[in-house]
Design an enzyme around this catalytic site. Structure first.
Site, PDB file in Angstrom:
ATOM      1  N   ASP A 100       0.705  -1.431   0.169  1.00 15.31           N
ATOM      2  CA  ASP A 100      -0.653   0.364   0.384  1.00 15.31           C
ATOM      3  C   ASP A 100       0.997   1.241   0.114  1.00 15.31           C
ATOM      4  O   ASP A 100       1.732   2.011  -0.495  1.00 15.31           O
ATOM      5  CB  ASP A 100      -0.542  -0.087   1.410  1.00 15.31           C
ATOM      6  CG  ASP A 100      -2.102   0.696   1.474  1.00 15.31           C
ATOM      7  OD1 ASP A 100      -2.021   1.478   0.625  1.00 15.31           O
ATOM      8  OD2 ASP A 100      -3.305   0.172   1.917  1.00 15.31           O
ATOM      9  N   ASP A 156      -7.646  -7.975   6.039  1.00 12.76           N
ATOM     10  CA  ASP A 156      -8.399  -7.601   7.401  1.00 12.76           C
ATOM     11  C   ASP A 156      -8.998  -6.228   7.878  1.00 12.76           C
ATOM     12  O   ASP A 156      -8.264  -5.479   6.860  1.00 12.76           O
ATOM     13  CB  ASP A 156      -7.767  -8.335   8.890  1.00 12.76           C
ATOM     14  CG  ASP A 156      -6.898  -7.136   9.274  1.00 12.76           C
ATOM     15  OD1 ASP A 156      -6.289  -6.475   8.423  1.00 12.76           O
ATOM     16  OD2 ASP A 156      -7.220  -6.768  10.624  1.00 12.76           O
TER      17      ASP A 156
END
Ligand code: PRP
Length: 176
Positions: A100, A156
């Site tokens: 990311d 998650d």
């Protein structure tokens, strides 16, 4: 509440993981690379990937610190656990679920490089380039994705959804 829609199906993931496994098996022919699973998100990808690699592999585990809002981070992520401290003369492949900002990977790479591995490559299931802060080279990539909040297949939200067998986009109302 369930995630709003499937982004990458179980079948698509399976196909891509098989291709990456074949590529790694070819590139490291007759060698025994050490694959480093970055906890916790990479566990599912790691477990599936090592089973489609046709070479002997060594498995190690590392964990970087997580922080809530990475967009306001000062640009540091700490390595909090590494099951192997010295990679001298070893062929290493870091296995990530998603890249990311690039902060976690950058700190892990620096830590491993310090111990002078024979080689160091990066394999990630997902890449979200729109959020990059630190540039990183990805040698093996599953899928490039837009700036969605994704969960499933190890990823998650507040520790939930890791066990979904596919990658899904989470409802923005659920993220707050
Ligand atoms: C996620 C993911 C990567 C990292 C990528 O881990 O598994 O390791 O973030 O983000 P970055 O490129 O912005 O650093 P997280 O810290 O959420 O921990 P987890 O894997 O235990 O969920």
């Amino acid at each position: 509440m369930s995630p709003i829609r499937t982004l990458i199906s179980e079948a698509e993931i399976k196909d891509r993981v098989r291709q990456i496994g074949a590529e790694i098996s070819k590139d490291y022919n007759a060698r025994t690379p050490t694959l480093v699973c970055v906890l916790k998100g990479s566990i599912i990808f790691f477990a599936d990937l090592i089973r489609v690699i046709t070479l002997d592999v060594n498995c190690e585990f590392a964990q970087t610190s997580s922080y809530n809002d990475k967009t306001v981070s000062s640009g540091e992520a700490k390595l909090v656990f590494n099951s192997k401290l010295n990679f001298k003369n070893i062929d290493v492949i870091i296995i990530e679920d998603i890249i990311d900002t690039g902060l976690s990977l950058t700190s892990l790479i620096a830590e491993i490089q310090r111990t002078t591995p024979a080689s160091l490559k990066v394999c990630s299931l997902l890449n979200k380039p729109s959020r990059r802060i630190k540039p990183v080279r990805i040698d093996y990539l599953g899928f490039e994705i837009e700036n969605h909040f994704v969960v499933g297949y190890g990823l998650d939200h507040a520790q939930k959804y890791r066990n979904l067998p596919y990658i899904a986009i989470l409802d923005p109302n659920e993220i707050r």
